[in-house]
Write a protein that holds these residues in place. Structure first.
Motif, short mmCIF file in Angstrom:
data_model
loop_
_atom_site.label_atom_id
_atom_site.label_comp_id
_atom_site.label_asym_id
_atom_site.label_seq_id
_atom_site.Cartn_x
_atom_site.Cartn_y
_atom_site.Cartn_z
N LEU A 30 0.85 -1.18 0.00
CA LEU A 30 0.00 0.00 0.00
C LEU A 30 0.89 1.23 0.00
O LEU A 30 1.74 1.37 0.88
N GLY A 31 0.71 2.10 -0.97
CA GLY A 31 1.51 3.32 -1.03
C GLY A 31 3.00 3.06 -1.14
O GLY A 31 3.80 3.83 -0.62
N GLY A 32 3.37 1.96 -1.78
CA GLY A 32 4.78 1.63 -1.96
C GLY A 32 5.44 0.99 -0.74
O GLY A 32 6.65 0.84 -0.70
N ARG A 33 4.64 0.64 0.27
CA ARG A 33 5.18 0.01 1.48
C ARG A 33 4.45 -1.30 1.76
O ARG A 33 3.28 -1.44 1.42
N LYS A 34 5.15 -2.19 2.44
CA LYS A 34 4.50 -3.42 2.90
C LYS A 34 3.72 -3.12 4.17
O LYS A 34 4.25 -2.53 5.11
N VAL A 35 2.46 -3.50 4.18
CA VAL A 35 1.59 -3.28 5.33
C VAL A 35 1.05 -4.62 5.78
O VAL A 35 0.59 -5.43 4.97
N SER A 36 1.10 -4.89 7.10
CA SER A 36 0.65 -6.16 7.65
C SER A 36 -0.83 -6.09 8.02
O SER A 36 -1.29 -5.12 8.61
N PHE A 37 -1.54 -7.16 7.68
CA PHE A 37 -2.94 -7.31 8.01
C PHE A 37 -3.16 -8.66 8.68
O PHE A 37 -2.34 -9.57 8.55
N ALA A 38 -4.27 -8.77 9.38
CA ALA A 38 -4.68 -10.05 9.96
C ALA A 38 -6.11 -10.32 9.53
O ALA A 38 -6.96 -9.43 9.57
N SER A 39 -6.37 -11.52 9.10
CA SER A 39 -7.73 -11.95 8.81
C SER A 39 -8.31 -12.44 10.14
O SER A 39 -7.74 -13.33 10.78
#
Length: 69
Positions: A30-39
């Protein structure tokens, strides 16, 4: 935190506190960066949500090294 599948977490959703179970952790660009998510499976409405990792708070950690009968 280092969340793992099986952890119980909570978060706020428009002034409501929700709780749920982490089913998987993933990253996306997102926006050129790695972003962590959790399901997360939400206990209150029984739906799955992809939540921003930083918006979650750990309530109970899963301990896969302990077996229960």
């Amino acid at each position: 935190y280092n969340f793992r599948p099986g952890d119980v977490v909570c978060w706020s959703d428009l002034r409501k506190k929700r709780t749920g179970l982490v089913s998987k952790i993933f990253e996306t660009q997102l926006g050129g960066r790695k972003v962590s998510f959790a399901s997360v499976f939400c206990f209150e409405d029984r739906k799955n949500y992809d939540m921003l990792y930083l918006s979650l708070k750990l309530l109970s950690s899963s301990d896969v090294s302990t077996a229960e009968n």
